[in-house]
Design a protein around this motif. Structure first.
Motif, PDB file in Angstrom:
ATOM      1  N   GLU A 176      12.894   4.655   4.306  1.00 27.87           N
ATOM      2  CA  GLU A 176      12.416   5.357   3.117  1.00 27.87           C
ATOM      3  C   GLU A 176      11.784   6.699   3.472  1.00 27.87           C
ATOM      4  OE1 GLU A 176      12.588   4.647  -0.142  1.00 27.87           O
ATOM      5  OE2 GLU A 176      13.794   2.857   0.200  1.00 27.87           O
TER       6      GLU A 176
ATOM      7  N   LYS B  44      -2.380  -2.965   8.241  1.00 27.04           N
ATOM      8  CA  LYS B  44      -3.727  -3.556   8.192  1.00 27.04           C
ATOM      9  C   LYS B  44      -3.751  -4.899   7.472  1.00 27.04           C
ATOM     10  CE  LYS B  44      -6.169   0.808   8.563  1.00 27.04           C
ATOM     11  NZ  LYS B  44      -5.102   1.827   8.308  1.00 27.04           N
ATOM     12  N   THR B  45      -2.661  -5.216   6.751  1.00 29.68           N
ATOM     13  CA  THR B  45      -2.624  -6.508   6.059  1.00 29.68           C
ATOM     14  C   THR B  45      -1.968  -7.581   6.920  1.00 29.68           C
ATOM     15  OG1 THR B  45      -0.437  -6.198   5.086  1.00 29.68           O
ATOM     16  CG2 THR B  45      -2.293  -5.281   3.886  1.00 29.68           C
TER      17      THR B  45
ATOM     18  N   THR C 163       1.184  -7.786   7.609  1.00 25.72           N
ATOM     19  CA  THR C 163       2.527  -8.154   7.141  1.00 25.72           C
ATOM     20  C   THR C 163       3.588  -7.139   7.552  1.00 25.72           C
ATOM     21  OG1 THR C 163       2.067  -7.123   5.007  1.00 25.72           O
ATOM     22  CG2 THR C 163       1.766  -9.504   5.148  1.00 25.72           C
TER      23      THR C 163
ATOM     24  N   PHE D 279       4.406   1.503  -1.141  1.00 24.18           N
ATOM     25  CA  PHE D 279       5.339   1.582  -2.265  1.00 24.18           C
ATOM     26  C   PHE D 279       4.720   1.087  -3.571  1.00 24.18           C
ATOM     27  CE2 PHE D 279       8.026   0.635   1.505  1.00 24.18           C
ATOM     28  CZ  PHE D 279       8.610   1.887   1.603  1.00 24.18           C
TER      29      PHE D 279
ATOM     30  N   ASP E 233       4.693  12.413  -0.191  1.00 25.49           N
ATOM     31  CA  ASP E 233       3.925  11.169  -0.162  1.00 25.49           C
ATOM     32  C   ASP E 233       3.189  11.143   1.167  1.00 25.49           C
ATOM     33  OD1 ASP E 233       2.890   8.732  -0.798  1.00 25.49           O
ATOM     34  OD2 ASP E 233       4.806   7.658  -0.819  1.00 25.49           O
ATOM     35  N   ASP E 234       2.254  10.192   1.325  1.00 26.93           N
ATOM     36  CA  ASP E 234       1.584  10.051   2.618  1.00 26.93           C
ATOM     37  C   ASP E 234       2.636   9.800   3.698  1.00 26.93           C
ATOM     38  OD1 ASP E 234      -0.651  10.259   1.122  1.00 26.93           O
ATOM     39  OD2 ASP E 234      -1.412   8.237   1.512  1.00 26.93           O
TER      40      ASP E 234
ATOM     41  N   PRO F 268      -0.309   1.926   6.089  1.00 30.46           N
ATOM     42  CA  PRO F 268      -1.448   1.048   5.819  1.00 30.46           C
ATOM     43  C   PRO F 268      -1.101  -0.432   5.727  1.00 30.46           C
ATOM     44  CG  PRO F 268      -0.880   2.379   3.897  1.00 30.46           C
ATOM     45  CD  PRO F 268      -0.132   2.939   5.051  1.00 30.46           C
ATOM     46  N   VAL F 269       0.160  -0.751   5.461  1.00 36.96           N
ATOM     47  CA  VAL F 269       0.526  -2.162   5.340  1.00 36.96           C
ATOM     48  C   VAL F 269       0.264  -2.903   6.658  1.00 36.96           C
ATOM     49  CG1 VAL F 269       2.955  -1.839   5.953  1.00 36.96           C
ATOM     50  CG2 VAL F 269       2.310  -3.719   4.459  1.00 36.96           C
TER      51      VAL F 269
ATOM     52  N   TYR G  48       3.371   9.024   8.008  1.00 40.26           N
ATOM     53  CA  TYR G  48       2.769   8.453   9.208  1.00 40.26           C
ATOM     54  C   TYR G  48       3.639   8.745  10.429  1.00 40.26           C
ATOM     55  CZ  TYR G  48      -0.043   6.268   5.716  1.00 40.26           C
ATOM     56  OH  TYR G  48      -0.879   6.082   4.661  1.00 40.26           O
TER      57      TYR G  48
ATOM     58  N   MET H 231      -4.545  -6.159   0.365  1.00 40.62           N
ATOM     59  CA  MET H 231      -4.462  -7.344   1.206  1.00 40.62           C
ATOM     60  C   MET H 231      -5.127  -7.184   2.570  1.00 40.62           C
ATOM     61  SD  MET H 231      -2.717  -9.791  -0.295  1.00 40.62           S
ATOM     62  CE  MET H 231      -1.321 -10.270  -1.287  1.00 40.62           C
ATOM     63  N   ASP H 232      -6.014  -6.201   2.737  1.00 40.05           N
ATOM     64  CA  ASP H 232      -6.580  -6.022   4.075  1.00 40.05           C
ATOM     65  C   ASP H 232      -7.862  -6.821   4.287  1.00 40.05           C
ATOM     66  OD1 ASP H 232      -8.409  -4.564   2.680  1.00 40.05           O
ATOM     67  OD2 ASP H 232      -8.372  -2.826   4.015  1.00 40.05           O
TER      68      ASP H 232
ATOM     69  N   PRO I 149       0.796  -1.229   0.000  1.00 38.55           N
ATOM     70  CA  PRO I 149       0.000   0.000   0.000  1.00 38.55           C
ATOM     71  C   PRO I 149       0.831   1.284   0.000  1.00 38.55           C
ATOM     72  CG  PRO I 149      -0.278  -1.217   2.063  1.00 38.55           C
ATOM     73  CD  PRO I 149       0.563  -2.071   1.184  1.00 38.55           C
TER      74      PRO I 149
ATOM     75  N   LYS J 198       9.065   7.390   5.496  1.00 37.26           N
ATOM     76  CA  LYS J 198       7.598   7.460   5.519  1.00 37.26           C
ATOM     77  C   LYS J 198       7.036   7.576   6.930  1.00 37.26           C
ATOM     78  CE  LYS J 198       7.548   6.221   1.100  1.00 37.26           C
ATOM     79  NZ  LYS J 198       7.427   7.273   0.069  1.00 37.26           N
TER      80      LYS J 198
ATOM     81  N   ASP K  77       6.151  -6.608   9.457  1.00 38.69           N
ATOM     82  CA  ASP K  77       7.106  -7.198  10.386  1.00 38.69           C
ATOM     83  C   ASP K  77       8.250  -6.214  10.633  1.00 38.69           C
ATOM     84  OD1 ASP K  77       8.867  -7.410   8.193  1.00 38.69           O
ATOM     85  OD2 ASP K  77       8.154  -9.429   7.731  1.00 38.69           O
TER      86      ASP K  77
ATOM     87  N   LYS L  47       2.541 -11.087  10.936  1.00 41.49           N
ATOM     88  CA  LYS L  47       2.119 -12.434  11.287  1.00 41.49           C
ATOM     89  C   LYS L  47       3.295 -13.411  11.318  1.00 41.49           C
ATOM     90  CE  LYS L  47      -1.252 -15.884  10.007  1.00 41.49           C
ATOM     91  NZ  LYS L  47      -0.352 -16.910   9.498  1.00 41.49           N
TER      92      LYS L  47
ATOM     93  N   ILE M  10       1.515 -13.035   2.035  1.00 40.29           N
ATOM     94  CA  ILE M  10       0.674 -12.658   3.178  1.00 40.29           C
ATOM     95  C   ILE M  10       0.982 -13.469   4.442  1.00 40.29           C
ATOM     96  CG2 ILE M  10      -1.238 -14.177   2.439  1.00 40.29           C
ATOM     97  CD1 ILE M  10      -2.039 -10.730   3.632  1.00 40.29           C
ATOM     98  N   ARG M  11       1.970 -14.368   4.373  1.00 42.03           N
ATOM     99  CA  ARG M  11       2.345 -15.192   5.526  1.00 42.03           C
ATOM    100  C   ARG M  11       1.158 -15.989   6.070  1.00 42.03           C
ATOM    101  NH1 ARG M  11       6.535 -13.547   3.951  1.00 42.03           N
ATOM    102  NH2 ARG M  11       8.244 -12.587   5.049  1.00 42.03           N
TER     103      ARG M  11
ATOM    104  N   GLN N 226      -7.705   5.636   0.050  1.00 40.89           N
ATOM    105  CA  GLN N 226      -6.574   4.743   0.197  1.00 40.89           C
ATOM    106  C   GLN N 226      -7.008   3.318  -0.153  1.00 40.89           C
ATOM    107  OE1 GLN N 226      -5.012   4.074   4.201  1.00 40.89           O
ATOM    108  NE2 GLN N 226      -3.074   4.734   3.368  1.00 40.89           N
TER     109      GLN N 226
ATOM    110  N   GLN O 298      -5.004 -13.331   6.811  1.00 40.32           N
ATOM    111  CA  GLN O 298      -6.336 -13.137   6.214  1.00 40.32           C
ATOM    112  C   GLN O 298      -6.983 -14.477   5.892  1.00 40.32           C
ATOM    113  OE1 GLN O 298      -7.222 -10.278   6.625  1.00 40.32           O
ATOM    114  NE2 GLN O 298      -5.792  -8.719   5.962  1.00 40.32           N
TER     115      GLN O 298
ATOM    116  N   ILE P  10      -6.003  -0.663  -0.029  1.00 43.01           N
ATOM    117  CA  ILE P  10      -5.111  -1.692   0.514  1.00 43.01           C
ATOM    118  C   ILE P  10      -5.645  -3.038   0.056  1.00 43.01           C
ATOM    119  CG2 ILE P  10      -3.979  -2.561   2.582  1.00 43.01           C
ATOM    120  CD1 ILE P  10      -5.046  -0.063   4.024  1.00 43.01           C
TER     121      ILE P  10
ATOM    122  N   TYR Q 245       2.836 -17.840   1.483  1.00 39.75           N
ATOM    123  CA  TYR Q 245       3.837 -17.450   2.476  1.00 39.75           C
ATOM    124  C   TYR Q 245       4.432 -16.093   2.151  1.00 39.75           C
ATOM    125  CZ  TYR Q 245       8.020 -17.354   5.287  1.00 39.75           C
ATOM    126  OH  TYR Q 245       8.997 -16.965   6.163  1.00 39.75           O
TER     127      TYR Q 245
ATOM    128  N   PRO R 213      15.315 -15.144   6.964  1.00 37.24           N
ATOM    129  CA  PRO R 213      14.016 -15.806   6.834  1.00 37.24           C
ATOM    130  C   PRO R 213      14.111 -17.337   6.834  1.00 37.24           C
ATOM    131  CG  PRO R 213      14.208 -14.042   5.240  1.00 37.24           C
ATOM    132  CD  PRO R 213      15.558 -14.214   5.861  1.00 37.24           C
TER     133      PRO R 213
ATOM    134  N   GLN S  53      12.038  -0.744   6.769  1.00 37.49           N
ATOM    135  CA  GLN S  53      12.166  -0.198   5.415  1.00 37.49           C
ATOM    136  C   GLN S  53      11.347   1.088   5.258  1.00 37.49           C
ATOM    137  OE1 GLN S  53      10.598  -2.530   2.192  1.00 37.49           O
ATOM    138  NE2 GLN S  53      12.035  -1.646   0.748  1.00 37.49           N
ATOM    139  N   LEU S  54      10.125   1.072   5.802  1.00 32.34           N
ATOM    140  CA  LEU S  54       9.290   2.270   5.738  1.00 32.34           C
ATOM    141  C   LEU S  54       9.999   3.445   6.410  1.00 32.34           C
ATOM    142  CD1 LEU S  54       5.911   0.543   6.518  1.00 32.34           C
ATOM    143  CD2 LEU S  54       6.319   1.975   4.519  1.00 32.34           C
TER     144      LEU S  54
END
Lengths: 353, 476
Positions: free
Chosen positions: B306, B291-292, B294, A194, B221-222, B288-289, B224, A212-213, A192, B308, B296, B232, A298-299, A208, A302, A210, A295, B74, B302-303
């Protein structure tokens, strides 16, 4: 083959000649059982290995002396298949009847308990069923999208047009990329902050975006990525069918003023049906094993965990080896039933046609 | 008969080859010792290898080689786990997350080092200079008993990474003061004094759309205000949530109280639920990431790099990257301790989950290898090398080193290091660690992505832990 085998009569069971494979098999079994009972695991593994080698050698000598050269020639392939595939398969089948964890030295026979546990246990079973349903959903969506896209691409590339050769290579590229590379590529694509997708959607809707939400978004993302990678594979198979259709059939049809749709169903389709079935089979089997994209993208979040994802977690991360094996066999069973069903339907159609 | 002759020939050749290889091995000089090590691939381990190659001179006079397998993060657990459980016995040293101790000690892979410590008073003395919190987390199993296994390789804590150019800007300072009646934290000391409520204010305050004014210029850019781990994968939410729970008076299942200690009623206590709610309430102010599910530690890092985000809570281990040439914020950084919770007595409570890794010896390491390994560890933990390690971007848990006034000058985040050490705790060194973790991470993910409230989440976790730990006899 049957005539050449007559040169040397089969030796009596207890005759100690090098080609007496029955004796070798018997001795191998007896020694192995004794070794397993008496020796510690580390030693008995070597003894059993040596016995397997002995039996194999007896088979080889037998084949050589009885001039069964065909068998001798395929023997290396069978040996590799046995060592790399069949043996691990049987081994894991055996493990699934024991309580065994790979990070724990103890092992105990539990019969069907692992199977009962993965299918009915309060803690384990709901996750397994969820994952099974998710897997089914991914199979349906990814395979359907790949088949349709692949088929349409093949129809397009069966025609001649400028730059066709180069475009074809370009379209085939995703199939050649590693799944991890594609996965990472798409995870940026969907990101969302980059990612270009959220950027474009944001510009259009003003809100906005997203992807994968939600589960719908996550599944869509995974299905699209998988189709992007594998639709070219379907295309390649279908294309092979399309170019094999003799031109004169179309010419004859054109003279008879047969409609395009009719031409497709009566001329084109019979030629590509077998290949379509093959593509469907391959892709379905592969889709059952979907893990990597879930993996990377989204690991498993969801609610997108597939059965392969769960097995990896159980067997490789939590070291619950035998439970993972049992679950794997449930899946193997389903895949076998499903593929046989496919093949049965395909054959029946062929006979009917 | 020709076959028999041939087979005999082959057998002779094989046995000859076998003899050669055995003979070759025994011919090798007894003075050569090779230590093989499995480590994650990142600066703290690269530095260790570099120091070893450049500086290490074995006291024994033997030629000691350190062979290091650098494995990407990983894959690290999977590869180590596969190597250990397959029985290949490849590694003498393994860098291990503290929580893996139980699983691999019970599996018979990690070597207990009490005998080595007892036999060598100098080694024991060095060992005891390590701060007790990291020592307990990295070395003891069962947790907090005097059964020792590991040595700190790279100790780590969570710190607050902040953008000085944004938070110290006059305009922002003025507006923040007007809105919240409090000063927007700007210096390291002011960051240290932050509570999670202050952190939330920063998050709310710095939510800017593209084109909004940000520190005196329109944002490209947006933007935060805040970020922390909410992913997760692996332990990428538990390590943050545990801190919230401990700070706000809740608890996780305490392995030192086994088998009397319970999970149900503890893990899902009202205090723990309130803590998780607090953690979740901050996610809306993050990129916003989140909310997904992910976001970590690598994504939030990285955000931040960069440009943000104004503040990011992350491990020191990722600090070097924020100073690297490709970091957009490399010259704009200020670091503080992770925010705390104000206790009833007016003192800040700062509990946080320890990070970092020990390295351990494996049980199949031979006597001569063990001897060299002990010498190597003593050298590694010596003040001089620990200082050099810290100068190169590592951290040290050795008291004399981190208490040295020079220590805070090595890196900008080092000022947060020593005070945080006293507040480090750890969870679950039990063999069931991975099962507990995956279930908890799945449940936290449901909460983070808004599918489930805090109470249900912790109820589910507590029930699972209660059942699981009862099954294996860790709860009566």
């Amino acid at each position: 083959m049957t005539t050449t085998a007559q040169f040397l009569p089969a030796p009596p069971l207890l005759s100690p000649v090098a080609h007496n494979w029955k004796l070798a098999l018997l001795a191998g079994l007896v020694v192995s059982v004794i070794a397993i009972v008496l020796f510690p695991a580390r030693l008995s593994v070597s003894v059993v290995g040596a016995m397997v080698a002995l039996v194999a050698a007896a088979f080889a000598v037998n084949a050589y002396r009885r001039r069964y050269y065909g068998g001798l020639l395929v023997a290396p392939a069978i040996a590799v298949l046995f060592v790399m595939n069949i043996f691990p398969l049987l081994w894991s089948l055996g493990l699934s009847f024991f309580a065994y964890q790979s990070n724990n030295q103890s092992i105990r026979f539990v019969g069907l308990n692992n199977y009962i546990k993965v299918l009915t246990n309060d803690i384990a079973a709901p996750a397994n069923w969820d994952a099974l349903i998710n897997t089914g959903m991914f199979v349906v969506f990814t395979v359907a999208l790949q088949m349709i896209t692949g088929f349409l691409l093949a129809m397009l590339f069966a025609k001649q047009f400028p730059l066709r050769k180069y475009l074809l290579i370009l379209v085939l590229t995703p199939m050649m990329l590693s799944v991890v590379a594609s996965g990472v590529f798409f995870s940026y694509y969907y990101d969302p902050t980059f990612g270009i997708l959220s950027y474009v959607m944001g510009e259009i809707t003003g809100n906005q975006f997203i992807l994968m939400d939600s589960k719908v978004g996550a599944v869509a993302g995974i299905v699209f990525t998988d189709a992007w990678m594998w639709a070219p594979f379907v295309m390649l198979l279908v294309l092979a069918g399309l170019v094999s259709v003799p031109k004169y059939l179309y010419e004859a049809a054109a003279i008879d003023r047969v409609s395009k749709a009719r031409q497709f169903w009566t001329i084109t389709f019979p030629y590509i049906r077998g290949l379509l079935m093959l593509a469907l089979l391959f892709r379905t089997i592969e889709a059952f094993k979907l893990y990597d994209l879930v993996y990377i993208l989204i690991r498993g979040g969801q609610d997108t965990k597939t059965i392969a994802y769960l097995i990896t977690e159980i067997a490789n991360e939590q070291n619950k080896t035998s439970e993972g094996a049992a679950l794997s066999y449930v899946i193997l069973f389903m895949v076998i039933v499903l593929t046989n069903l496919y093949l049965y339907l395909a054959n029946r159609r062929n006979q009917g046609a | 008969m020709t076959t028999m002759t041939k087979m005999k020939g082959v057998a002779t050749a094989f046995s000859f080859a076998a003899l050669m290889s055995v003979g070759g091995a025994s011919l090798a000089s007894a003075e050569d010792v090779t230590l093989t090590m499995a480590v994650p691939d990142w600066p703290p381990t690269r530095i260790m290898k570099k120091f070893f190659d450049e500086q290490y001179k074995p006291k024994s006079g033997n030629t000691v080689k350190l062979e290091v397998d650098f494995i990407p993060w990983p894959d690290f657990y999977t590869r180590v786990n596969a190597s250990l459980t397959s029985g290949e016995q490849k590694y003498n040293f393994i860098v291990s997350d503290s929580q893996w101790l139980g699983a691999f000690v019970e599996g018979g892979y990690f070597r207990k080092i009490n005998d080595l410590l007892d036999a060598d008073p100098e080694f024991m003395a060095t060992f005891k200079t390590i701060h007790p919190n990291p020592l307990n987390a990295y070395s003891t199993y069962p947790h907090k008993t005097e059964n020792y296994y590991g040595f700190p390789q790279f100790p780590d804590v969570l710190v607050n990474y902040a953008r000085q150019d944004i938070i110290c800007h006059d305009e922002e300072q003025k507006n923040f003061q007007a809105k919240y009646g409090k000063k927007l934290p700007c210096t390291g000391e002011e960051l240290d004094a932050m509570t999670w409520d202050d952190f939330k204010n920063v998050g709310e305050f710095f939510q800017r759309k593209k084109g909004d004014m940000l520190a005196g210029a329109p944002a490209d850019d947006d933007f935060y205000g805040i970020a922390y781990q909410a992913g997760k994968g692996y332990d990428f939410s538990s390590m943050q949530i545990n801190g919230f729970i401990w700070q706000m008076g809740g608890d996780t299942w305490d392995e030192t109280k086994a088998p009397k200690g319970q999970a149900e009623g503890v893990v899902n206590s009202p205090a723990a639920v309130a803590a998780l709610e607090k953690y979740l309430s901050l996610i809306q102010y993050m990129p916003p990431v989140a909310k997904t599910g992910t976001m970590d530690i690598f994504v939030s890092d990285q955000l931040f790099r960069e440009g943000k985000v104004a503040m990011n809570i992350d491990w020191i281990g990722l600090g070097e990257a924020s100073l690297a040439a490709d970091s957009k914020v490399k010259d704009k950084l200020v670091f503080g301790q992770m925010p705390g919770t104000m206790g009833a007595d007016g003192k800040m409570v700062r509990w946080s989950n320890i990070g970092g890794q020990p390295f351990v010896l494996t049980t199949w390491t031979t006597e001569s290898q063990t001897k060299e390994a002990v010498d190597f560890v003593k050298w590694w933990l010596s003040n001089d090398i620990q200082h050099q390690f810290a100068q190169g971007g590592g951290q040290s848990a050795v008291k004399a080193v981190y208490e040295d006034p020079k220590y805070v000058t090595y890196r900008p985040w080092n000022r947060a290091w020593a005070p945080q050490l006293d507040w480090q705790k750890d969870v679950w060194h039990v063999p069931q660690f991975f099962e507990l973790l995956t279930q908890q991470q799945d449940q936290f993910d449901l909460a983070i992505t808004g599918k489930q409230d805090a109470k249900t989440t912790l109820d589910n976790i507590a029930k699972f832990q209660q059942d699981k730990l009862k099954e294996v006899g860790l709860i009566e």
